[in-house]
Design an enzyme around this catalytic site. Structure first.
Site, PDB file in Angstrom:
ATOM      1  N   ASN A  10      -1.056   9.946  -6.286  1.00 45.49           N
ATOM      2  CA  ASN A  10      -1.625  10.113  -4.937  1.00 45.49           C
ATOM      3  C   ASN A  10      -1.542  11.552  -4.433  1.00 45.49           C
ATOM      4  O   ASN A  10      -1.127  11.809  -3.305  1.00 45.49           O
ATOM      5  CB  ASN A  10      -0.952   9.164  -3.952  1.00 45.49           C
ATOM      6  CG  ASN A  10      -1.344   7.717  -4.193  1.00 45.49           C
ATOM      7  OD1 ASN A  10      -0.617   6.994  -4.878  1.00 45.49           O
ATOM      8  ND2 ASN A  10      -2.485   7.300  -3.673  1.00 45.49           N
ATOM      9  N   GLU A  65     -10.331  -1.740  -9.966  1.00 44.85           N
ATOM     10  CA  GLU A  65      -9.030  -1.994  -9.359  1.00 44.85           C
ATOM     11  C   GLU A  65      -9.088  -3.264  -8.502  1.00 44.85           C
ATOM     12  O   GLU A  65     -10.093  -3.560  -7.862  1.00 44.85           O
ATOM     13  CB  GLU A  65      -8.612  -0.807  -8.496  1.00 44.85           C
ATOM     14  CG  GLU A  65      -7.202  -0.945  -7.930  1.00 44.85           C
ATOM     15  CD  GLU A  65      -6.734   0.301  -7.203  1.00 44.85           C
ATOM     16  OE1 GLU A  65      -5.515   0.432  -6.982  1.00 44.85           O
ATOM     17  OE2 GLU A  65      -7.590   1.152  -6.856  1.00 44.85           O
ATOM     18  N   GLY A  67       0.785  -1.220   0.000  1.00 45.41           N
ATOM     19  CA  GLY A  67       0.000   0.000   0.000  1.00 45.41           C
ATOM     20  C   GLY A  67       0.817   1.270   0.000  1.00 45.41           C
ATOM     21  O   GLY A  67       0.254   2.369   0.021  1.00 45.41           O
ATOM     22  N   GLU A  88      -3.363   9.177 -12.290  1.00 46.40           N
ATOM     23  CA  GLU A  88      -4.382   9.202 -11.255  1.00 46.40           C
ATOM     24  C   GLU A  88      -3.992  10.177 -10.155  1.00 46.40           C
ATOM     25  O   GLU A  88      -2.831  10.204  -9.726  1.00 46.40           O
ATOM     26  CB  GLU A  88      -4.530   7.793 -10.688  1.00 46.40           C
ATOM     27  CG  GLU A  88      -5.598   7.613  -9.650  1.00 46.40           C
ATOM     28  CD  GLU A  88      -5.779   6.149  -9.301  1.00 46.40           C
ATOM     29  OE1 GLU A  88      -6.173   5.877  -8.161  1.00 46.40           O
ATOM     30  OE2 GLU A  88      -5.530   5.280 -10.163  1.00 46.40           O
ATOM     31  N   ASP A 110     -15.400   5.563  -4.947  1.00 44.61           N
ATOM     32  CA  ASP A 110     -14.911   4.784  -3.817  1.00 44.61           C
ATOM     33  C   ASP A 110     -16.118   4.405  -2.968  1.00 44.61           C
ATOM     34  O   ASP A 110     -16.943   5.262  -2.633  1.00 44.61           O
ATOM     35  CB  ASP A 110     -13.909   5.612  -3.003  1.00 44.61           C
ATOM     36  CG  ASP A 110     -13.298   4.814  -1.863  1.00 44.61           C
ATOM     37  OD1 ASP A 110     -12.132   4.420  -1.982  1.00 44.61           O
ATOM     38  OD2 ASP A 110     -13.990   4.588  -0.853  1.00 44.61           O
ATOM     39  N   HIS A 135     -11.920   2.980  -7.539  1.00 43.31           N
ATOM     40  CA  HIS A 135     -10.812   2.735  -6.631  1.00 43.31           C
ATOM     41  C   HIS A 135     -11.174   1.555  -5.737  1.00 43.31           C
ATOM     42  O   HIS A 135     -12.301   1.443  -5.271  1.00 43.31           O
ATOM     43  CB  HIS A 135     -10.570   3.976  -5.770  1.00 43.31           C
ATOM     44  CG  HIS A 135      -9.650   3.744  -4.619  1.00 43.31           C
ATOM     45  ND1 HIS A 135     -10.065   3.760  -3.296  1.00 43.31           N
ATOM     46  CD2 HIS A 135      -8.319   3.491  -4.586  1.00 43.31           C
ATOM     47  CE1 HIS A 135      -9.036   3.540  -2.508  1.00 43.31           C
ATOM     48  NE2 HIS A 135      -7.961   3.375  -3.246  1.00 43.31           N
ATOM     49  N   ALA A 136     -10.198   0.684  -5.515  1.00 44.27           N
ATOM     50  CA  ALA A 136     -10.425  -0.445  -4.601  1.00 44.27           C
ATOM     51  C   ALA A 136      -9.137  -0.695  -3.827  1.00 44.27           C
ATOM     52  O   ALA A 136      -8.422   0.231  -3.485  1.00 44.27           O
ATOM     53  CB  ALA A 136     -10.909  -1.669  -5.375  1.00 44.27           C
ATOM     54  N   GLY A 137      -8.808  -1.952  -3.571  1.00 48.05           N
ATOM     55  CA  GLY A 137      -7.648  -2.216  -2.733  1.00 48.05           C
ATOM     56  C   GLY A 137      -8.001  -2.066  -1.278  1.00 48.05           C
ATOM     57  O   GLY A 137      -9.091  -2.419  -0.824  1.00 48.05           O
ATOM     58  N   ASP A 156       2.916   4.487  -1.067  1.00 49.55           N
ATOM     59  CA  ASP A 156       2.980   5.386  -2.205  1.00 49.55           C
ATOM     60  C   ASP A 156       3.677   6.670  -1.788  1.00 49.55           C
ATOM     61  O   ASP A 156       4.132   6.799  -0.644  1.00 49.55           O
ATOM     62  CB  ASP A 156       1.582   5.660  -2.789  1.00 49.55           C
ATOM     63  CG  ASP A 156       0.620   6.281  -1.778  1.00 49.55           C
ATOM     64  OD1 ASP A 156       0.951   7.339  -1.221  1.00 49.55           O
ATOM     65  OD2 ASP A 156      -0.472   5.719  -1.575  1.00 49.55           O
ATOM     66  N   GLU A 181     -11.133   8.993  -5.883  1.00 43.98           N
ATOM     67  CA  GLU A 181     -11.157   8.174  -4.668  1.00 43.98           C
ATOM     68  C   GLU A 181     -11.208   9.018  -3.402  1.00 43.98           C
ATOM     69  O   GLU A 181     -11.697   8.567  -2.370  1.00 43.98           O
ATOM     70  CB  GLU A 181      -9.973   7.217  -4.618  1.00 43.98           C
ATOM     71  CG  GLU A 181      -8.628   7.876  -4.380  1.00 43.98           C
ATOM     72  CD  GLU A 181      -7.492   6.866  -4.322  1.00 43.98           C
ATOM     73  OE1 GLU A 181      -7.114   6.472  -3.204  1.00 43.98           O
ATOM     74  OE2 GLU A 181      -6.986   6.493  -5.389  1.00 43.98           O
ATOM     75  N   LYS A 192      -0.987  -1.071 -12.449  1.00 45.41           N
ATOM     76  CA  LYS A 192      -0.802   0.320 -12.051  1.00 45.41           C
ATOM     77  C   LYS A 192       0.451   0.460 -11.202  1.00 45.41           C
ATOM     78  O   LYS A 192       0.733  -0.388 -10.349  1.00 45.41           O
ATOM     79  CB  LYS A 192      -2.020   0.838 -11.279  1.00 45.41           C
ATOM     80  CG  LYS A 192      -1.981   2.339 -11.005  1.00 45.41           C
ATOM     81  CD  LYS A 192      -3.333   2.849 -10.541  1.00 45.41           C
ATOM     82  CE  LYS A 192      -3.649   2.496  -9.117  1.00 45.41           C
ATOM     83  NZ  LYS A 192      -4.979   2.966  -8.699  1.00 45.41           N
ATOM     84  N   LYS A 195       2.690   3.175  -8.668  1.00 46.74           N
ATOM     85  CA  LYS A 195       2.732   4.402  -7.891  1.00 46.74           C
ATOM     86  C   LYS A 195       3.934   5.237  -8.340  1.00 46.74           C
ATOM     87  O   LYS A 195       5.035   4.709  -8.534  1.00 46.74           O
ATOM     88  CB  LYS A 195       2.843   4.088  -6.399  1.00 46.74           C
ATOM     89  CG  LYS A 195       1.667   3.284  -5.861  1.00 46.74           C
ATOM     90  CD  LYS A 195       0.382   4.090  -5.899  1.00 46.74           C
ATOM     91  CE  LYS A 195      -0.768   3.323  -5.277  1.00 46.74           C
ATOM     92  NZ  LYS A 195      -1.979   4.146  -5.135  1.00 46.74           N
ATOM     93  N   ASP A 216      -0.118   6.459 -10.713  1.00 47.94           N
ATOM     94  CA  ASP A 216      -0.899   7.084  -9.644  1.00 47.94           C
ATOM     95  C   ASP A 216       0.036   7.917  -8.786  1.00 47.94           C
ATOM     96  O   ASP A 216       0.940   7.385  -8.142  1.00 47.94           O
ATOM     97  CB  ASP A 216      -1.573   5.998  -8.811  1.00 47.94           C
ATOM     98  CG  ASP A 216      -2.485   6.537  -7.723  1.00 47.94           C
ATOM     99  OD1 ASP A 216      -2.553   7.767  -7.559  1.00 47.94           O
ATOM    100  OD2 ASP A 216      -3.132   5.715  -7.038  1.00 47.94           O
TER     101      ASP A 216
END
Length: 446
Positions: A249, A380, A23, A273, A322, A349-351, A25, A299, A217, A219, A247
């Site tokens: 972020n 995602e 996770g 993103e 989201d 957006h997921a994860g 980023d 998201e 994808k 980061k 992405d």
């Protein structure tokens, strides 16, 4: 027989994902994926589950905000249809004193979403259908009744929404059959976390292609040379035929985003993103107009009004809803209808923890009853923490299989809740004795 909500439980659940940099980023280097988790219980023993997703510290704040909503639900009839679900959503989001804390944004709005989603879980179980099917079998009129059109009518009126839904109605059965047979396309972020080594990035990117994913994808947003190197490695690993989204972020100002994306453009990113602040509508429009890569965001968009403005300003090529950021299913339905009105694909957006489980229902419903399309649309997928759910996502050849169990796929296993409850769960108690830095952070939280 009508149900009454007789139980309301809130749990602070956290997973130590920062230990493996899962996770990670440029903006969030050490997340511990977490859920402020609510369980609604009815007098007949049915449970409704919902949650807010966070990345660790602050999860107790969202849990407290959910707890503040107890009086709106406990002792009241459990929602079971469009009318009662709309009424609950309105009551939770229109309370003037709680709304003052937003309005319609931030922790209180997310907390309302957790409770609303738990109510949808209850209602779908009462109907013996997964949420995607429960929604997709409602009439266009029922679906429109679920939406709060306040602040939207300059972009989308109830009549326009009704026309969109009625236009999609004739093909619902055919699309449902196709969904059951083929699933819904996914992409994976699992190779791309910023804290992963180059070797791990390449191995996971190659594995993603072997597993049938047609998009991954990465980061970005750290050192530019590192971003370029990693993008070059990923492109070599997956070949020219697989899409690579990137992405940032929210890491960049607009001029920096333009400079960075110009440097990455030779490796054909599919989208950029969150290139800048999620609240900066005009900034996203400037990024979209000033460089060749398509723009995706949403998201962290606080509510349907932000999505409306992104679409009105032609600032976004992909809408990223989201399931746990805005006020639950009802507000996400409004966003799906806005995206359909403007002809912009929705790629959620997921994860996180549980977000894949939730958002698959929204995309599948969108395909059947709103947009009628899977073209240029993906959900995602991240391969973390699904084992903690009773009805985890199923991915086959790079596609989500539609859930079959009644409800919202949100129920976390009791053993997982007990183990990961913060700070008293054994997972965290073990870390108090072995990791002084974590112990200090826990004491600061307390």
């Amino acid at each position: 027989m009508s149900q009454t909500v007789t139980g309301f439980e809130v749990h602070d659940i956290r997973f130590p994902t920062s230990e493996q940099l899962d996770g990670s980023d440029a903006m969030n280097p050490d997340p511990d994926y977490s859920a402020a988790y609510v369980v609604l219980r009815t007098d007949d023993g049915t449970e409704g589950h919902g949650f807010c997703f966070t990345i660790g510290r602050g999860n107790e704040v969202t849990a407290a905000a959910i707890e503040a909503l107890r009086p709106y639900v406990l002792g009241r009839p459990a929602p079971h249809d469009a009318a009662s679900l709309a009424a609950l959503s309105t009551e939770l989001t229109h309370d003037s004193q709680l709304r003052w804390l937003g309005p319609e944004k931030g922790v209180t709005h997310m907390a309302a979403g957790a409770v609303i989603n738990a109510a949808w879980d209850l209602a779908a179980k009462a109907a013996a259908k997964p949420v995607w099917e429960f929604l997709a079998t409602m009439t266009p009129e029922e679906l429109v009744s679920l939406v709060d059109f306040r602040y939207l009518t300059d972009a989308l009126t109830p009549d326009e929404a009704l026309a969109i839904l009625r236009a999609a109605e004739p093909g619902r059965a055919e699309r449902t059959a196709r969904l059951r047979a083929e699933g819904y396309p996914a992409y994976t972020t699992s190779p791309g976390w910023l804290g992963y080594s180059d070797t791990k990035l390449v191995a996971l990117a190659e594995q993603a292609v072997a597993d049938g994913f047609e998009q991954i994808k990465l980061k970005v947003g750290g050192d530019l040379a590192d971003d370029v190197r990693r993008m070059k490695l990923a492109r070599a690993a997956v070949g020219p035929g697989v899409r690579i989204a990137v992405d940032a972020n929210q890491r960049w100002d607009v001029p920096e985003a333009l400079r960075r994306m110009s440097a990455l453009a030779p490796y054909t990113p599919h989208w950029i993103e969150e290139p800048t602040s999620p609240d900066d509508i005009l900034g996203h429009a400037a990024v979209r107009a000033g460089q060749p890569v398509k723009v995706a965001t949403g998201e962290h968009a606080a509510n349907r009004v932000v999505f409306k403005q992104l679409l009105q300003a032609e600032a976004v090529d992909y809408v990223q809803i989201d399931a746990a950021r805005v006020a639950g299913v009802n507000e996400n339905l409004a966003i799906l209808l806005l995206a359909a009105k403007f002809g912009v694909p929705v790629c959620p957006h997921a994860g996180g923890v549980g977000l894949c489980e939730l958002v698959q229902h929204l995309s599948m419903f969108d395909y059947i009853a709103v947009s009628g399309s899977q073209d240029d649309r993906v959900i995602e997928y991240v391969d973390h923490l699904h084992e903690h759910f009773a009805d985890p996502v199923v991915i086959t050849s790079g596609r989500y299989r539609p859930p079959v169990a009644p409800g919202f796929s949100a129920r976390m296993l009791p053993a997982s809740i007990a183990a990961h409850r913060y700070p008293e769960g054994p997972v965290w108690q073990a870390r108090r004795t072995t990791d002084p830095a974590r112990t200090e952070a826990q004491e600061a939280d307390a």
